[in-house]
Design a protein around this motif. Structure first.
Motif, PDB file in Angstrom:
ATOM      1  N   GLY A 131       0.811  -1.209   0.000  1.00 54.98           N
ATOM      2  CA  GLY A 131       0.000   0.000   0.000  1.00 54.98           C
ATOM      3  C   GLY A 131       0.842   1.257   0.000  1.00 54.98           C
ATOM      4  O   GLY A 131       2.082   1.207  -0.052  1.00 54.98           O
ATOM      5  N   VAL A 132       0.182   2.405   0.032  1.00 54.43           N
ATOM      6  CA  VAL A 132       0.870   3.694   0.095  1.00 54.43           C
ATOM      7  C   VAL A 132       1.361   3.894   1.524  1.00 54.43           C
ATOM      8  O   VAL A 132       0.546   3.994   2.451  1.00 54.43           O
ATOM      9  N   PRO A 133       2.675   3.935   1.738  1.00 56.35           N
ATOM     10  CA  PRO A 133       3.215   3.888   3.099  1.00 56.35           C
ATOM     11  C   PRO A 133       2.598   4.856   4.094  1.00 56.35           C
ATOM     12  O   PRO A 133       2.164   4.445   5.182  1.00 56.35           O
ATOM     13  N   HIS A 134       2.533   6.141   3.767  1.00 56.13           N
ATOM     14  CA  HIS A 134       2.052   7.084   4.785  1.00 56.13           C
ATOM     15  C   HIS A 134       0.562   6.915   5.065  1.00 56.13           C
ATOM     16  O   HIS A 134       0.101   7.153   6.190  1.00 56.13           O
ATOM     17  N   GLU A 135      -0.198   6.453   4.084  1.00 54.43           N
ATOM     18  CA  GLU A 135      -1.622   6.202   4.305  1.00 54.43           C
ATOM     19  C   GLU A 135      -1.829   4.952   5.156  1.00 54.43           C
ATOM     20  O   GLU A 135      -2.656   4.949   6.085  1.00 54.43           O
ATOM     21  N   VAL A 136      -1.064   3.906   4.845  1.00 53.57           N
ATOM     22  CA  VAL A 136      -1.208   2.638   5.574  1.00 53.57           C
ATOM     23  C   VAL A 136      -0.799   2.807   7.032  1.00 53.57           C
ATOM     24  O   VAL A 136      -1.487   2.330   7.944  1.00 53.57           O
ATOM     25  N   VAL A 137       0.314   3.476   7.277  1.00 53.28           N
ATOM     26  CA  VAL A 137       0.796   3.646   8.651  1.00 53.28           C
ATOM     27  C   VAL A 137      -0.233   4.376   9.507  1.00 53.28           C
ATOM     28  O   VAL A 137      -0.527   3.955  10.644  1.00 53.28           O
ATOM     29  N   ILE A 138      -0.812   5.450   8.990  1.00 53.86           N
ATOM     30  CA  ILE A 138      -1.807   6.197   9.754  1.00 53.86           C
ATOM     31  C   ILE A 138      -3.039   5.339  10.022  1.00 53.86           C
ATOM     32  O   ILE A 138      -3.572   5.325  11.150  1.00 53.86           O
ATOM     33  N   SER A 139      -3.487   4.599   9.026  1.00 50.37           N
ATOM     34  CA  SER A 139      -4.670   3.751   9.205  1.00 50.37           C
ATOM     35  C   SER A 139      -4.428   2.664  10.245  1.00 50.37           C
ATOM     36  O   SER A 139      -5.288   2.392  11.096  1.00 50.37           O
ATOM     37  N   VAL A 140      -3.241   2.050  10.195  1.00 54.31           N
ATOM     38  CA  VAL A 140      -2.921   1.000  11.171  1.00 54.31           C
ATOM     39  C   VAL A 140      -2.825   1.601  12.572  1.00 54.31           C
ATOM     40  O   VAL A 140      -3.314   1.018  13.551  1.00 54.31           O
ATOM     41  N   LEU A 141      -2.223   2.758  12.689  1.00 54.35           N
ATOM     42  CA  LEU A 141      -2.153   3.428  13.990  1.00 54.35           C
ATOM     43  C   LEU A 141      -3.550   3.703  14.549  1.00 54.35           C
ATOM     44  O   LEU A 141      -3.811   3.473  15.746  1.00 54.35           O
ATOM     45  N   GLU A 142      -4.444   4.180  13.712  1.00 53.36           N
ATOM     46  CA  GLU A 142      -5.792   4.489  14.167  1.00 53.36           C
ATOM     47  C   GLU A 142      -6.528   3.233  14.623  1.00 53.36           C
ATOM     48  O   GLU A 142      -7.215   3.241  15.662  1.00 53.36           O
ATOM     49  N   ILE A 143      -6.385   2.137  13.878  1.00 49.41           N
ATOM     50  CA  ILE A 143      -7.047   0.892  14.270  1.00 49.41           C
ATOM     51  C   ILE A 143      -6.490   0.375  15.587  1.00 49.41           C
ATOM     52  O   ILE A 143      -7.243   0.025  16.518  1.00 49.41           O
ATOM     53  N   LEU A 144      -5.159   0.324  15.682  1.00 47.53           N
ATOM     54  CA  LEU A 144      -4.547  -0.181  16.912  1.00 47.53           C
ATOM     55  C   LEU A 144      -4.846   0.732  18.090  1.00 47.53           C
ATOM     56  O   LEU A 144      -5.023   0.263  19.226  1.00 47.53           O
TER      57      LEU A 144
END
Length: 481
Positions: free
Chosen positions: A308-321
Motif C-alpha cells: 500500500g501507500v506507506p504514509h496512508e497505511v501507517v496512519i490507518s494501522v495506527l488508528e485501528i490499533l
C-alpha cells in the motif's frame, strides 16, 4: 562440469583491479614525471544526494586490497597473460614497473594515502582523500589506483543517506516524543537480498550500521567485525515472513499469529500482517482474538504492514490499533500506543517516503515513537557514484624537477572544474575549507596519513567512526522534557 570454483588469491590481483585504459597510462605522462598527486572529493550532489557527506569505507578498501606485499611474481605473470589477450598486444603491459615494485619494495605499494577521519561529516566540494607516489619511478601508480579507491563512493553514500534519515527521524522525535531512546533502532536494514553481491551487501550494510543498530544484513555485521573491530555492530529480532504466515492457510491466519506469540513469549517479535487483509488483521485478529495474549505478554509485538501507500497505511494501522488497544498522550501532546505494541513499516521506505510518513503522523497527532522502519533497495542500492558527484582528479605533479599545478576546467561543464595544487583541509571560522595551490598549513591539516608503502598507519575502530558520525541531537542530549 562439476568443478567447484573457489575464491583464489588471483581474484584479488591488484594489477588487474583497474580500468583497462589505465594499463597504458605509464606511457602517457610527460617525460621525466616523478610525482603524481591526486585527490578525491564529493563535488556536489544530485537530487537524491545531500550537501554534506559522512566519510566511510576507505579502511575497508585498504585492508581488503592494499596491505602488505600485494604484488607477487605469480600476479605479474597472470596479468601479463590476461592483458595480452585482452588488448591483443603483448607490449602494452607495464611489466617493468610492476617488477620494479616487486624487487625494490618487496611487493608493497609505494604510495601515501591521506584522508579525513572515518565518520567525519564534511560539506561537499572539499578534499576527502589525497594520494601520491613515494617512489619517483612509480609516478604512474597514483592514478592506477583510482579505480579501486573511488569505490569508496558506495559506503560513503550509503552512510550519508542513512545518517540523513537518522537526522530526519530525530527531528520528528524531538517534535513529537519525550526522548530519543529508540532512535538507534528506528531504521532497520532490509537490503541484503536486493544487493548486487554478498560483498556489496556487507560494505553497504556496514555503512548503515555507523548510524543505526538494527539490521537483518548479517554480512554488514561481519564486515564491521573484520575490518573495524566491532564485536557486534548490529542486532535483530524474531520476525515472520509471508511464507511462515500463509503456509497456515487464510482460514488459520489467527493461529499463525498466535503461534508467533507462543513461540516467542518474551521480548520483541515482529509479524508481517498484510498477507490477506491488514485492516482485518489489526482490527479483528490482533485487536480482538489475540488482544489479551498481547497485553499479557512480557514484551512488544511489532505489527508489520507490507503493502500500500506507506504514509496512508501507517496512519490507518495506527488508528485501528489505537482504537483497539488505547493510547496515552505524552508530554508534547502526541498519542503513544501501549508499550506492548508498535509498528514497523518495511515497504517503500526511502528518505522521501520517510518524511511523508513522519509528517502525516505529526499532523494526525501520533508520536514518531510509535513506528520503526525497514529499508532495503533505497538504503543499499538506489544510488550511484554521481549521487554525491564523487570524483578523483590529479591536482599536482613534479615534472623535470619542478612542481606543476594540474587541473581541468571544461567549457561545457563548470561543475567539473577540479582543484589545483597540493591540498589541505582546514577549519577556518568554524567551517571546513579546502586550501589549494599549496597555500594551506600542514600543521592544521585534518587529512591524516592512513596508508604508506604497504602499511596501515591508522586503524579506526567502529566505535570511533560512530562517534565521529553522531548527529547533533544525540550529542546535545536526548531528553526533551
Amino acid at each position: 562440469m562439476d568443478k567447484i570454483i573457489k575464491a583464489t588469491d588471483s581474484e584479488s590481483n591488484i594489477i588487474l583491479l583497474t580500468d583497462s585504459y589505465k594499463i597504458t597510462h605509464h606511457r602517457q605522462y610527460p617525460p621525466n614525471t616523478t610525482l603524481v598527486y591526486s585527490y578525491f572529493e564529493s563535488r556536489g550532489h544530485q537530487k537524491r544526494g545531500f550537501p554534506e557527506t559522512c566519510f566511510f569505507g576507505l579502511q575497508y578498501l585498504i585492508k581488503r586490497h592494499l596491505l602488505g606485499p600485494v604484488v607477487t611474481q605469480e600476479k605479474i605473470d597472470e596479468a601479463r597473460e590476461i592483458l595480452k589477450l585482452h588488448f591483443g598486444d603483448d607490449k602494452l603491459f607495464n611489466e617493468e614497473g610492476w617488477q620494479y615494485i616487486l624487487k625494490e619494495h618487496d611487493g608493497h605499494l609505494p604510495v601515501r594515502i591521506k584522508a579525513v577521519p572515518e565518520g567525519s561529516i564534511i560539506p561537499e566540494k572539499n578534499v576527502l582523500i589525497t594520494v601520491e607516489n613515494t617512489d619517483p619511478k612509480c609516478f604512474w601508480l597514483t592514478n592506477y589506483l583510482e579505480t579501486l579507491l573511488v569505490q569508496v563512493w558506495y559506503p560513503m553514500t550509503v552512510c550519508t543517506n542513512s545518517r540523513a534519515q537518522k537526522k530526519l527521524i530525530g527531528q520528528y522525535l524531538e517534535e513529537t516524543a519525550d526522548n530519543l531512546d529508540g532512535l538507534s533502532f528506528k531504521l532497520h536494514d532490509f537490503g541484503f537480498r536486493g544487493s548486487t553481491s554478498v560483498e556489496s551487501s556487507g560494505i553497504g550494510g556496514c555503512a548503515h550500521l555507523v548510524n543505526f543498530l538494527g539490521t537483518d544484513t548479517i554480512s554488514g555485521v561481519m564486515t564491521a567485525k573484520k575490518y573495524y573491530g566491532a564485536d557486534m555492530a548490529g542486532f535483530s529480532l524474531p520476525a515472520a515472513e509471508h511464507s511462515t504466515i500463509t503456509s497456515w492457510g487464510k482460514e488459520n491466519e489467527a493461529d499463525a499469529y498466535r503461534n508467533m506469540l507462543t513461540q516467542f513469549p518474551t521480548g520483541l517479535v515482529a509479524v508481517v500482517s498484510d498477507s490477506y487483509d491488514v485492516w482485518h488483521a489489526c482490527r479483528d485478529l490482533w485487536g480482538d482474538q489475540l488482544k489479551s495474549q498481547i497485553e499479557k505478554r512480557n514484551g512488544t509485538l511489532v505489527v508489520r504492514p507490507d503493502s500500500g501507500v506507506p504514509h496512508e497505511v501507517v496512519i490507518s494501522v495506527l488508528e485501528i490499533l489505537g482504537k483497539r488497544f488505547g493510547f496515552t498522550y505524552n508530554s508534547k501532546g502526541f498519542k503513544v500506543l501501549p508499550p506492548y505494541i508498535r509498528i514497523i513499516q518495511g515497504d517503500g521506505i526511502s528518505f522521501d517516503s520517510l518524511g511523508e510518513i513522519l509528517q502525516a503522523m505529526k499532523e494526525s497527532k501520533w508520536s514518531a515513537d510509535n513506528v520503526a522502519y525497514g529499508s532495503g533497495g533505497a538504503l543499499l542500492q538506489r544510488m550511484d557514484r554521481d549521487t554525491q558527484k564523487c570524483a578523483f582528479k590529479c591536482s599536482y605533479a613534479i615534472i623535470n624537477g619542478k612542481g606543476v599545478e594540474v587541473y581541468k576546467d571544461p567549457v561545457t561543464d563548470s561543475g567539473k572544474k577540479s582543484k589545483k595544487g597540493q591540498l589541505t583541509l582546514e577549519i577556518k571560522d568554524g567551517k571546513y575549507v579546502t586550501m589549494t595551490q599549496g597555500t594551506g598549513d600542514p600543521k592544521n591539516d585534518i587529512l591524516t596519513t592512513v596508508f604508506e608503502n604497504g602499511k596501515l598507519l591508522k586503524d579506526y575502530l567502529f566505535n570511533e567512526v560512530r562517534a565521529n558520525a553522531e548527529i547533533h541531537l544525540i550529542r546535545k542530549g536526548n531528553d526533551f522534557k
